[in-house]
Design a protein around this motif. Structure first.
Motif, PDB file in Angstrom:
ATOM      1  N   TYR A 142      -4.697   0.816  10.652  1.00 61.01           N
ATOM      2  CA  TYR A 142      -3.265   1.642  10.798  1.00 61.01           C
ATOM      3  C   TYR A 142      -3.307   3.125  11.268  1.00 61.01           C
ATOM      4  O   TYR A 142      -2.066   3.853  11.225  1.00 61.01           O
ATOM      5  CB  TYR A 142      -2.685   1.496   9.250  1.00 61.01           C
ATOM      6  N   ARG A 162      -0.250  -0.920   5.564  1.00 61.06           N
ATOM      7  CA  ARG A 162       0.589   0.007   6.263  1.00 61.06           C
ATOM      8  C   ARG A 162       1.488   0.966   5.477  1.00 61.06           C
ATOM      9  O   ARG A 162       1.677   2.026   5.842  1.00 61.06           O
ATOM     10  CB  ARG A 162       1.625  -1.058   7.119  1.00 61.06           C
ATOM     11  N   TYR A 163       1.742   0.447   4.251  1.00 57.25           N
ATOM     12  CA  TYR A 163       2.544   1.212   3.482  1.00 57.25           C
ATOM     13  C   TYR A 163       1.598   1.837   2.259  1.00 57.25           C
ATOM     14  O   TYR A 163       0.709   0.945   1.716  1.00 57.25           O
ATOM     15  CB  TYR A 163       3.620   0.589   2.722  1.00 57.25           C
ATOM     16  N   VAL A 222       5.817   6.764   8.173  1.00 59.30           N
ATOM     17  CA  VAL A 222       4.899   5.491   8.506  1.00 59.30           C
ATOM     18  C   VAL A 222       5.044   5.477  10.234  1.00 59.30           C
ATOM     19  O   VAL A 222       6.247   5.405  10.641  1.00 59.30           O
ATOM     20  CB  VAL A 222       5.359   3.992   8.163  1.00 59.30           C
TER      21      VAL A 222
END
Length: 529
Positions: A49, A127-128, A174
């Motif tokens: 990521y 991703r978070y 993000v």
């Protein structure tokens, strides 16, 4: 924008050790021996990521071993620039000399893979980084980078649509396309009137500075506990301004970066508002072919009329800057804040203090930045050098050190911010929460949650007495795993928390405490069916 000092509370979550296996022995060092170092020191930035090359597996490390060698030898990686002999911060991206030597010796010996079945499972990333559903999520329109031969700096105005005031508890940026998003600066436009500027030369937005993002950085979480509850106000009708830097050569690639905001519930009591102070010199002129220091102070004249508890610092300059020094002072006292001996424009961010820093009355905040506007500076954007003035373009220069603080209350300086954040419910219980609690231990538990075997890797930067205990959620010690003395270096442990007959632990949450010379480190893990 990782590492934590912990005051132990009743609750604690599971990590595993039964016996300590020495990291370095007579046997040949193979990938299983150095993998924990990559997991703990590198992969928070180098994963799927982030924009850096992933280093989550042997083949990926093997493919990048020449670059790893060069970067470790030069000190370019890990990219942590604050001087740790001056002040210490939470979540420091550092590596010990012993760890560095282990990796370099392994690569020099041919980087042998060894028995790959013995390699501990790599950490998992999401991703978070923040748990739960955000109160508000805003995303930029799909944007095609216009950074062809020069960098592009663009600004997006994202209307919040808020009809009442809120207090921000946490947020994370993000990156939609991590490979091209160099960094993001976030401001709150309380007027709601600013508009987007995507021409490529928008270097900042006005408003309240909220924070920022750089690859490998952590989300911004303000403490929220009975001991300390902090937050930043956001007014109804405000815009969130995202200033995004796309590097040259990324033209044609698309991005859809977003921000996830978490608010305190309305009518939450006891929130201490976060304020911002800036040390700024907007009149500096760095003459061609000179090396010169410039300074500034806050307030501009006189001294502070109130006491401050500083939470974080964001030092900032551009390419000519070589070093930064910031502190608070009186005629009789100096309080160190941040020192950067080798400034790097490409790696900058917010640094959160491990404890709130009390700045008493009558002190002055001071900053000195030194600039090298000669041809000997490899980062000089001009050849030959020319006079450079204060400005917002990257080719201009700046001296702006920003501080997030709250008004001082008695006992603030005793509050361990590391401790409060390490058990925060918004932070994921994964390898991303690789917090250093004692001053000289870095530890990781993975996978987490786990079903059977959990691997623990921990690093000491000096020899220490170690004890490890497991507690349930009622604060009862269910297992003593280890008591002994360990030397400097990295160690790893494998422990079957479910099937060990002597343990017979049920599925659920546990806490572990590692005491390093009596200083407790706390962590949380989850055993699942």
């Amino acid at each position: 924008m990782a590492e934590f000092n912990f005051l132990v509370k009743k609750s604690v979550v599971l990590i595993f050790f039964t016996i300590i296996l020495p990291f370095v022995g007579m046997a040949q060092v193979t990938y299983k021996d150095v993998a924990p170092i990559f997991y703990s020191r590198c992969t928070s930035c180098h994963n799927q990521y982030s924009h850096g090359a992933s280093l989550l597996g042997y083949n990926q490390v093997q493919a990048n071993k020449s670059t790893i060698t060069a970067y470790l030898n030069s000190g370019y990686m890990p990219p942590w620039h604050p001087d740790t002999t001056y002040t210490r911060f939470a979540e420091e991206h550092i590596i010990t000399q012993a760890e560095k030597t282990s990796i370099l010796n392994w690569i020099a010996s041919g980087a042998p893979a060894g028995d790959t079945t013995l390699v501990p499972s790599p950490p998992t990333y999401s991703r978070y980084q923040l748990n739960g559903v955000p109160s508000l999520e805003l995303k930029i329109p799909t944007f095609v980078s216009n950074a062809s031969t020069t960098d592009s700096h663009v600004s997006f105005a994202l209307p919040t649509g808020l009809t009442q005031d809120y207090t921000i508890r946490a947020f994370e940026i993000v990156a939609g396309n991590p490979s091209i998003v160099h960094h993001v600066v976030v401001n709150i436009d309380t007027t709601g009137t600013q508009t987007s500027n995507t021409g490529g030369n928008c270097f900042s937005s006005s408003g309240i500075l909220l924070g920022g993002y750089a690859p490998g950085g952590n989300p911004c979480v303000f403490p929220s506990s009975t001991q300390l509850k902090m937050g930043m106000k956001i007014k109804a009708g405000s815009n969130i301004m995202l200033n995004i830097h796309y590097p040259a050569g990324t033209a044609g690639q698309t991005d859809s970066t977003k921000i996830r905001l978490y608010f305190y519930p309305q009518n939450t009591q006891g929130i201490r508002p976060i304020l911002t102070a800036e040390i700024k010199n907007n009149k500096l002129i760095v003459m061609a072919n000179t090396i010169a220091p410039f300074s500034a102070q806050f307030p501009v004249s006189g001294s502070l009329a109130m006491q401050m508890s500083i939470f974080s610092v964001f030092p900032h300059s551009h390419y000519l800057c070589k070093s930064i020094l910031s502190y608070a002072y009186t005629a009789l006292d100096t309080i160190p804040l941040v020192k950067i001996n080798n400034w790097d424009f490409d790696f900058q961010g917010y640094y959160t203090f491990r404890h709130l820093v009390k700045i008493p009355l009558s002190h002055t905040l001071y900053a000195k930045h030194t600039y090298d506007n000669t041809s000997n500076n490899p980062n000089n954007p001009n050849s030959p050098p020319i006079n450079v003035y204060y400005g917002k373009n990257s080719s201009d220069e700046m001296l702006t050190d920003a501080f997030e603080y709250i008004n001082y209350q008695r006992g603030d300086e005793l509050i361990n911010v590391d401790s409060l954040l390490s058990t925060d419910s918004l932070l994921a219980t994964s390898i991303k929460q690789n917090l250093i609690f004692a001053s000289h231990i870095n530890n990781y538990a993975y996978p987490n949650p786990f079903q059977h075997t959990l691997t623990i890797a921990y690093t000491l930067d000096k020899a220490a007495k170690i004890s490890i205990d497991i507690y349930n959620m009622n604060g009862i010690c269910v297992k003593n795993l280890y008591n002994g003395y360990e030397n400097e270096g990295t160690h790893q442990i494998n422990w079957d928390g479910k099937n060990t007959q002597a343990t017979k632990l049920n599925s659920g949450n546990y806490f572990y405490i590692i005491r390093v010379d009596g200083k407790p480190c706390i962590g949380k893990i989850t055993l699942v069916n």
